[in-house]
Design an enzyme around this catalytic site. Structure first.
Site, PDB file in Angstrom:
ATOM      1  N   ARG A  14       0.088  46.170  29.844  1.00  0.00           N
ATOM      2  CA  ARG A  14       1.508  46.460  30.023  1.00  0.00           C
ATOM      3  C   ARG A  14       1.685  47.762  30.789  1.00  0.00           C
ATOM      4  O   ARG A  14       1.987  47.774  31.976  1.00  0.00           O
ATOM      5  CB  ARG A  14       2.195  46.513  28.648  1.00  0.00           C
ATOM      6  CG  ARG A  14       3.726  46.493  28.698  1.00  0.00           C
ATOM      7  CD  ARG A  14       4.364  47.849  28.903  1.00  0.00           C
ATOM      8  NE  ARG A  14       4.045  48.802  27.844  1.00  0.00           N
ATOM      9  CZ  ARG A  14       4.368  50.086  27.901  1.00  0.00           C
ATOM     10  NH1 ARG A  14       4.991  50.574  28.972  1.00  0.00           N
ATOM     11  NH2 ARG A  14       4.034  50.905  26.920  1.00  0.00           N
ATOM     12  N   ASP A  15       1.430  48.882  30.137  1.00  0.00           N
ATOM     13  CA  ASP A  15       1.620  50.194  30.761  1.00  0.00           C
ATOM     14  C   ASP A  15       0.678  50.393  31.940  1.00  0.00           C
ATOM     15  O   ASP A  15       1.051  50.945  32.981  1.00  0.00           O
ATOM     16  CB  ASP A  15       1.386  51.271  29.703  1.00  0.00           C
ATOM     17  CG  ASP A  15       1.859  52.654  30.138  1.00  0.00           C
ATOM     18  OD1 ASP A  15       1.892  52.931  31.341  1.00  0.00           O
ATOM     19  OD2 ASP A  15       2.203  53.455  29.258  1.00  0.00           O
ATOM     20  N   HIS A 211       1.496  57.745  21.655  1.00  0.00           N
ATOM     21  CA  HIS A 211       1.265  57.212  22.997  1.00  0.00           C
ATOM     22  C   HIS A 211       1.123  58.422  23.919  1.00  0.00           C
ATOM     23  O   HIS A 211       2.113  59.067  24.264  1.00  0.00           O
ATOM     24  CB  HIS A 211       2.447  56.324  23.412  1.00  0.00           C
ATOM     25  CG  HIS A 211       2.304  55.714  24.768  1.00  0.00           C
ATOM     26  ND1 HIS A 211       1.891  54.409  24.961  1.00  0.00           N
ATOM     27  CD2 HIS A 211       2.510  56.215  26.014  1.00  0.00           C
ATOM     28  CE1 HIS A 211       1.863  54.148  26.257  1.00  0.00           C
ATOM     29  NE2 HIS A 211       2.237  55.236  26.913  1.00  0.00           N
ATOM     30  N   HIS A 213      -0.385  60.470  27.343  1.00  0.00           N
ATOM     31  CA  HIS A 213      -0.892  60.438  28.712  1.00  0.00           C
ATOM     32  C   HIS A 213      -1.755  61.667  28.963  1.00  0.00           C
ATOM     33  O   HIS A 213      -1.699  62.645  28.200  1.00  0.00           O
ATOM     34  CB  HIS A 213       0.272  60.377  29.700  1.00  0.00           C
ATOM     35  CG  HIS A 213       0.936  59.029  29.759  1.00  0.00           C
ATOM     36  ND1 HIS A 213       1.125  58.325  30.921  1.00  0.00           N
ATOM     37  CD2 HIS A 213       1.445  58.240  28.771  1.00  0.00           C
ATOM     38  CE1 HIS A 213       1.731  57.175  30.668  1.00  0.00           C
ATOM     39  NE2 HIS A 213       1.947  57.107  29.357  1.00  0.00           N
ATOM     40  N   CYS A 244       4.833  55.820  33.938  1.00  0.00           N
ATOM     41  CA  CYS A 244       6.191  55.287  33.917  1.00  0.00           C
ATOM     42  C   CYS A 244       6.780  55.358  35.318  1.00  0.00           C
ATOM     43  O   CYS A 244       6.893  56.456  35.891  1.00  0.00           O
ATOM     44  CB  CYS A 244       7.062  56.078  32.944  1.00  0.00           C
ATOM     45  SG  CYS A 244       8.788  55.545  32.928  1.00  0.00           S
ATOM     46  N   ASN A 253      -2.633  56.937  31.463  1.00  0.00           N
ATOM     47  CA  ASN A 253      -2.793  56.975  30.010  1.00  0.00           C
ATOM     48  C   ASN A 253      -4.140  57.586  29.642  1.00  0.00           C
ATOM     49  O   ASN A 253      -5.028  57.757  30.483  1.00  0.00           O
ATOM     50  CB  ASN A 253      -2.762  55.543  29.450  1.00  0.00           C
ATOM     51  CG  ASN A 253      -1.374  54.962  29.420  1.00  0.00           C
ATOM     52  OD1 ASN A 253      -0.641  55.130  28.458  1.00  0.00           O
ATOM     53  ND2 ASN A 253      -0.988  54.268  30.484  1.00  0.00           N
TER      54      ASN A 253
END
Length: 752
Positions: A14-15, A211, A213, A244, A253
C-alpha cells in the site's frame, strides 16, 4: 524473559507502492505478497481503496484483497480507506481491518483527503457507525493519526492537538488509534513523550502501531523509543519504499528487513524468517525493475552472529531430543520494558534505602522519576570516602527532574505529576514531605489510586521520630554484636539494612498494587530500617529463646562452629585464602580420603558430626597444614570435584573479573560519572565517562537477567521532557528555568 513478541505490519503493497509512478502487475504483486506471508509476515496493508484515476497503483485493490483472503487465510489482510465509500468497498472485497487516516495537521488533511480535520473526524464517525451495522463479521476500524510528529505543509504540530485528536477518535469508536510519523521528523524523545501522553489519554482504547518513516535517519532509533514505552506493533515496507504523495518531502518507510533484524537482535520474537524475507526482494524488484530498493541488512548480509529471538530464548525442553543442552549464559534483557512497564514512580530519596527501592522498581520496568533539589541535585552524588559509590550503585534506570521545592510553581508541577503517578517513594526525615504539602494525605486526596511508600528509620512506635542510619540500627538491633569480636561490636561490611529495607519497600508496593487491582484504591506503605535489621536477627533471637543464652558473635574465636570444617584457610599463594565447608558425613569421608587424612576416618573419637564439632581444635591444624601446601586454584578445583562448599576470599576489585558474573549477565556496564571523583578511582572507561560493571538484580526470569535501560542520570537530565509530559507549555517551562525553579543540563543530552 520468555520470548517477548512484536507484530511487524508490512505496508509496502500500500504505502510502498503509492509513491511509485510505474504500476506493478497484479500477478507479480500477489506472488510478492504471498512470499512475504510465507516468510512469516502476520499482517499487511495490501491496498488503498481510492479512485483509480487518483492512484493507478491501487486500481486492483479489490482483486488483491479478495485473492489473498482466499489463498492465505492465515494472513491478516488490511486496507486503507479515506472515506465511507472506500471502507465499504474494502469490506466488500474482504478486508479484515480498515485503516482510516485522520491528519493531525490541518494543512495535510486538506491536501490528503480534501477535508478539514473536523470533517475527517466526522467521516470517521460515519465509518464506525456503518461498520457496527455489519454485526460480528465487521472489519475492525483503526484510526491512523498522520503527521502526528510534524508536517512539511504546516510545520510543527502541537502535541496537545494530537492528544486531543486521539481522544476524539477513541470516543468516536475506534478499535485502536495509531500514530504515524508521515514525514519522518520524529526524534526518540518526541516518540517517548507522545506515546506516553496518548496512551494516558486513550484509557481502555488500544494504542495501535507506530508508523515510522526514515527521512532523517532516526527511524530505528524511534522504534527503540517506542519499545521502551510499550509499543508492540510497527509498520514497515520491504526495501524501505513509500511515502505520502500529498506531503512534500515524505520519503521512505522503515525498511522491513532492517526492522526485523533490530527487533530479533533486541530479543523480540517477530515470527519472521529474516533470510526468507530478504529473498522476497527479488519479486519486488521483478515488479518494479527500475526502482532502487533500500535496506542495510539486505545490502550487507545477515551477520554470522545473528540469533533470532526464538533461538536466544529457547528452553532446553524445546530442543531436539538428541541435542545436548546448550551451556550458554542467560541473556541480559536490554531495551525491553519489564513486568512493571506502565507503572510511574515519583522518587524523593537520597542515600541508599529509598534509592535502592526505586532502583529495583526501575529494573523491573517502572518509569522512575527521581526528583532532586536544584541546581546540583541529590547530595549523595557528592559523598566521598566509603560512600563514594552510593549514587551510581542505586540510581540506574531512572530519570532526573531537578526542582526548587520551596517554590509554589515547582510544587504544583509535582502535584500535577502525582495525579497520574502510581507510586510516590520517599525516605526523608519524618514530617518533611508533610511540610511541603506532599505527604500521603495531601497526594492521596489528589489521586486516590496512589501507592505512597515511606522508607523510614522506624515504623510507627516510640522510636518513629528518631533519626537512623544503618550503623544505628545494626548497633541497637544486635547485628553489630553478632558481627564483631567479643566486646568490640562491628557493623557489617555493607549497607545491608538500607538495601534490604528498600527491597521490603518494593514488596509492600507490589502487594499494594495487587490490592489496588481489586479495590481501585491506593495505600500508604511503610518500610522500617530498624525492623529490617530485626528480620536479620530472627535466627539469633530464636537461638537465645531456645538456649536461654545470647549466642557468641561470629568474630569470637571460641564460637562453636556447627560443622566439621567451616573455616578460612591460607593457601600456598601468599595472601590468598579460601573458605572451605565440610558439612555432611558423606562429604567428610570424601574429604579425608582425597586430602590424605584417612586416619581421621579411623579415629573413633571423630566418628560423628557431633563428636567432630566438639573436637575441632585437634584436627583443624592438620587440615590447615595440608591446605597451605596447595595453590589456591588447585585447592578450589579439588573442592569443586568433591562437591564441597568453598569460596576464595575476594576483594571488591576482584569481582569485576569474576567469570560467573561476566558470563551470566550479572554485571551491568554502569557510568560512574554521577559520583564525585569517579574518574580518579574507578577502573576502566575514560575520564569523561568512567565505566564499571555493577551487579544486576539477583533475579533471573525464564533464564534471563533484568538489564540496564538507563544509566544513572545527570542532575536534571530529564527535567524538560518530564515537564512537557506534565503538559506544561514551552513558555511555562522557559519561565521556570529562567526563574531558577527548574534545572536542566546546559550540555547536549547524551544518548540513552
Amino acid at each position: 524473559m520468555s520470548k517477548p513478541t512484536v507484530t511487524v505490519r508490512e505496508v509496502g503493497p500500500r504505502d510502498g507502492l503509492q509513491m511509485i509512478r510505474s504500476v506493478m502487475p497484479t500477478e507479480v504483486k500477489l506472488r510478492w505478497i504471498a512470499a512475504m506471508a510465507e516468510a512469516g509476515i502476520p499482517e499487511m496493508e495490501v491496498a488503498s481503496f481510492v479512485p483509480p484515476a487518483a492512484m493507478p497503483q491501487m486500481a486492483d485493490a479489490a482483486e488483491v484483497v479478495g485473492s489473498l483472503r482466499a489463498s492465505h487465510p492465515g494472513l491478516h489482510v488490511m486496507a486503507l480507506a479515506p472515506n465511507l465509500r472506500g471502507a465499504q468497498n474494502a469490506a466488500a472485497a474482504g478486508a479484515q481491518a480498515i485503516v482510516l487516516p485522520v491528519s493531525a495537521s490541518e494543512a495535510h488533511s486538506r491536501s490528503n483527503v480534501r477535508r478539514s480535520r473536523a470533517e475527517q473526524v466526522a467521516e470517521f464517525r460515519r465509518v464506525v457507525e456503518w461498520a457496527r451495522t455489519l454485526g460480528a463479521a465487521r472489519p475492525s476500524i483503526e484510526a491512523g493519526i498522520s503527521t502526528a510528529f510534524g508536517c512539511s505543509l504546516q510545520g510543527e504540530v502541537p502535541e496537545r492537538d494530537v492528544i486531543a485528536l486521539a481522544a476524539e477518535l477513541a470516543e468516536a469508536g475506534a478499535d485502536c488509534v495509531a500514530l504515524a510519523d508521515t514525514l519522518g521528523y520524529a526524534s526518540p524523545r518526541q516518540v517517548r513523550r507522545l506515546v506516553r501522553a496518548v496512551r494516558l489519554e486513550l484509557g481502555p482504547v488500544r494504542l495501535g502501531n507506530l508508523h515510522l518513516h526514515d527521512t532523517m535517519g532516526t527511524g530505528l532509533a524511534n522504534v527503540l523509543a517506542g519499545l521502551e514505552e510499550g509499543v508492540r506493533g510497527f509498520d514497515a515496507a520491504l526495501g524501505g519504499l513509500g511515502g505520502c504523495p500529498f506531503a512534500p518531502g515524505s520519503v521512505g518507510n522503515i525498511d522491513t528487513e532492517d526492522l526485523v533484524y533490530l527487533l530479533e537482535s533486541e530479543g523480540f520474537d517477530t515470527g519472521i524468517d529474516l533470510a526468507a524475507l530478504i529473498g522476497t526482494r527479488a519479486l519486488l524488484q521483478e515488479g518494479l525493475p527500475s526502482e532502487a530498493l533500500h535496506g542495510r541488512v539486505a545490502r550487507a548480509g545477515i551477520p554470522r552472529t545473528f540469533r533470532p529471538a526464538r533461538e536466544a530464548f529457547a528452553r532446553p525442553e524445546d530442543a531436539a531430543p538428541e541435542a545436548a543442552p546448550a551451556k550458554t549464559a542467560p541473556a541480559t534483557v536490554r531495551g525491553t520494558t519489564g513486568p512493571l512497564h506502565g507503572i510511574r514512580v515519583l522518587e524523593f530519596t537520597h542515600m541508599i534505602m529509598g534509592p535502592s527501592c526505586g532502583m529495583v522498581l526501575g529494573d523491573l520496568g517502572a518509569d522512575v522519576i527521581k526528583i532532586e533539589p536544584g541546581p546540583e541535585g541529590d547530595n549523595t552524588r557528592r559523598l566521598m570516602g566509603a560512600a563514594i559509590g552510593f549514587f551510581p550503585s542505586f540510581n540506574r534506570n531512572k530519570r532526573s527532574l531537578c526542582l526548587d521545592l520551596k517554590r509554589p510553581e515547582s510544587l504544583e508541577l509535582v502535584r500535577r505529576l502525582a495525579t497520574e503517578a502510581d507510586v510516590v517513594l520517599e525516605n526523608f526525615r519524618p514530617g518533611a514531605m508533610d511540610k511541603l504539602g506532599l505527604g500521603y494525605a495531601d497526594l492521596s486526596a489528589l489521586n486516590p489510586r496512589l501507592i505512597y511508600c515511606s522508607c523510614k528509620g522506624f515504623l510507627p512506635g516510640p522510636y518513629e521520630h528518631r533519626a537512623a542510619l544503618d550503623e544505628v540500627v545494626q548497633m541497637m538491633g544486635g547485628l553489630a554484636y553478632m558481627t564483631g569480636l567479643p566486646g568490640r561490636p562491628m557493623r557489617a561490611g555493607s549497607s545491608v539494612n538500607d538495601i534490604m529495607g528498600g527491597m521490603f519497600g518494593v514488596i509492600g508496593i507490589l502487594g499494594a498494587l495487587r490490592e489496588r487491582d481489586a479495590t481501585g484504591r491506593g495505600a500508604h506503605v511503610q518500610s522500617g530500617l530498624f525492623e529490617t535489621n530485626m528480620v536479620l536477627m530472627a535466627q539469633h533471637m530464636a537461638a537465645t529463646a531456645i538456649t536461654g543464652q545470647n549466642p557468641p558473635s561470629f568474630g569470637d574465636p571460641a564460637m562453636v562452629k556447627p560443622w566439621s570444617v567451616y573455616d578460612v584457610f591460607d593457601t600456598a599463594n601468599p595472601g590468598e585464602q579460601v573458605f572451605v565447608g565440610v558439612v555432611t558425613e558423606t562429604q567428610w569421608r570424601g574429604f579425608c580420603e582425597a586430602f590424605g587424612l584417612s586416619d581421621l576416618l579411623r579415629d573413633p573419637a571423630l566418628a560423628t558430626q557431633a563428636q567432630r564439632v566438639l573436637d575441632r581444635s585437634r584436627y583443624l591444624p592438620r587440615v590447615a597444614e595440608v591446605f597451605r601446601k596447595l595453590p589456591k586454584t588447585e585447592l578450589m578445583a579439588r573442592c569443586e570435584a568433591l562437591g564441597l562448599s568453598f569460596a576464595p576470599i575476594a576483594r571488591p576489585g576482584d569481582l569485576f573479573d569474576d567469570p560467573h558474573l561476566l558470563n551470566s549477565g550479572g554485571l551491568l556496564e554502569t557510568e560512574m560519572a554521577s559520583a564525585e571523583g569517579a574518574a580518579r578511582v574507578v577502573p576502566g572507561g575514560t575520564a569523561a565517562h568512567p565505566l564499571a560493571g555493577l551487579p544486576a538484580l539477583p533475579v533471573a526470569v525464564d533464564g534471563a537477567r533484568l538489564g540496564l535501560r538507563r544509566q544513572p542520570p545527570r542532575s536534571g537530565e530529564h527535567s524538560l521532557e518530564i515537564a512537557r509530559e506534565a503538559r506544561l507549555t514551552e513558555a511555562e517551562i522557559e519561565r521556570m528555568v529562567a526563574a531558577g525553579m527548574l534545572w536542566a543540563p546546559t550540555l547536549p543530552m547524551a544518548a540513552e
